[in-house]
Design a protein around this motif. Structure first.
Motif, mmCIF file in Angstrom:
data_model
loop_
_atom_site.group_PDB
_atom_site.id
_atom_site.type_symbol
_atom_site.label_atom_id
_atom_site.label_comp_id
_atom_site.label_asym_id
_atom_site.label_seq_id
_atom_site.Cartn_x
_atom_site.Cartn_y
_atom_site.Cartn_z
ATOM 1 N N ARG A 1 1.065 3.938 -3.401
ATOM 2 C CA ARG A 1 0.690 5.333 -3.163
ATOM 3 C C ARG A 1 1.620 6.284 -3.926
ATOM 4 O O ARG A 1 1.209 7.367 -4.351
ATOM 5 N N GLU B 1 -7.443 6.697 0.406
ATOM 6 C CA GLU B 1 -6.622 7.871 0.660
ATOM 7 C C GLU B 1 -5.864 8.334 -0.581
ATOM 8 O O GLU B 1 -5.457 9.498 -0.649
ATOM 9 N N SER C 1 0.817 -1.216 0.000
ATOM 10 C CA SER C 1 0.000 0.000 0.000
ATOM 11 C C SER C 1 0.853 1.270 0.000
ATOM 12 O O SER C 1 0.480 2.271 -0.620
ATOM 13 N N LYS D 1 -4.904 -1.686 1.266
ATOM 14 C CA LYS D 1 -5.007 -0.870 2.472
ATOM 15 C C LYS D 1 -4.872 0.614 2.137
ATOM 16 O O LYS D 1 -3.975 1.024 1.390
ATOM 17 N N ASN D 2 -5.774 1.404 2.680
ATOM 18 C CA ASN D 2 -5.786 2.866 2.515
ATOM 19 C C ASN D 2 -6.011 3.317 1.075
ATOM 20 O O ASN D 2 -5.649 4.441 0.710
#
Length: 202
Positions: A63, A89, A59, A85-86
């Motif tokens: 990003r 965001e 993750s 995950k995330n």
């Protein structure tokens, strides 16, 4: 079709996890290029009709390529992201709200009358024509709030959240599908037959 116009391909990302690579090998007949995450910036994603981000992705690593992936969707690409995950965001082509709602009974499948608190909502998403609820039924990692621009293919049984949202008509002609399911890891580890059936149908 003129020789100079080649059909667009499907890309599959990996950060090198064995389960991701095994899943790519299992379904290579439906996929074209496996791209390692660390080399993503060297690839022109506009060459691809779709880009698949399997679950189990690093993750923090992915990003770093958020701008490239969001721009791909804004330019008309089709991005499919499984549990990451995330995710909410770094996806900014739409506003996603994620909540940490998990299955109430992790051993549901061992019960005499197994039940899992999910359902395929009406009107049903086209995926439900090829993937029955049983083949979407295992655990998940949180839920997304419903979104007016998306159709849900899989809801909590009280319809309070979605495990799979499909944004089919985004500005610029792009499409985004996001899910909190994790079929690639389980398929790659040869655990949980529903995950294999899910990927076979997709």
């Amino acid at each position: 079709m003129p020789d100079s116009i080649a059909p667009k391909k499907i890309a599959y990302l990996t950060w090198g996890a064995a389960s991701q690579i095994t899943s790519f090998q299992d379904y290579a007949r439906h996929l074209d290029d496996m791209i390692h995450l660390r080399t993503l910036e060297t690839h022109d994603l506009s060459r691809y009709a779709a880009v698949v981000v399997p679950d189990g992705m690093d993750s923090a690593g992915i990003r770093r390529y958020a701008a490239q992936l969001n721009d791909y969707v804004r330019s008309g690409g089709f991005l499919v992201v499984f549990h990451c995950k995330n995710l909410h965001e770094w996806i900014d082509v739409v506003d996603l709200t994620w909540r940490p709602v998990d299955t109430k009974d992790w051993l549901w499948w061992t019960r005499a009358q197994p039940t899992l608190e999910i359902r395929q909502p009406e009107p049903k998403h086209p995926l439900s024509d090829v993937i029955p609820l049983a083949d979407m039924s295992w655990h998940w990692f949180g839920v997304f709030d419903h979104h007016p621009a998306a159709q849900s293919a899989l809801n909590l049984d009280d319809d309070s959240g979605s495990l799979l949202l499909d944004f089919r008509k985004l500005p610029g002609g792009g499409r985004l599908m996001v899910s909190t399911l994790d079929p690639h890891v389980h398929n790659g580890e040869r655990f949980m037959p529903a995950c294999r059936r899910f990927l076979q149908a997709v």
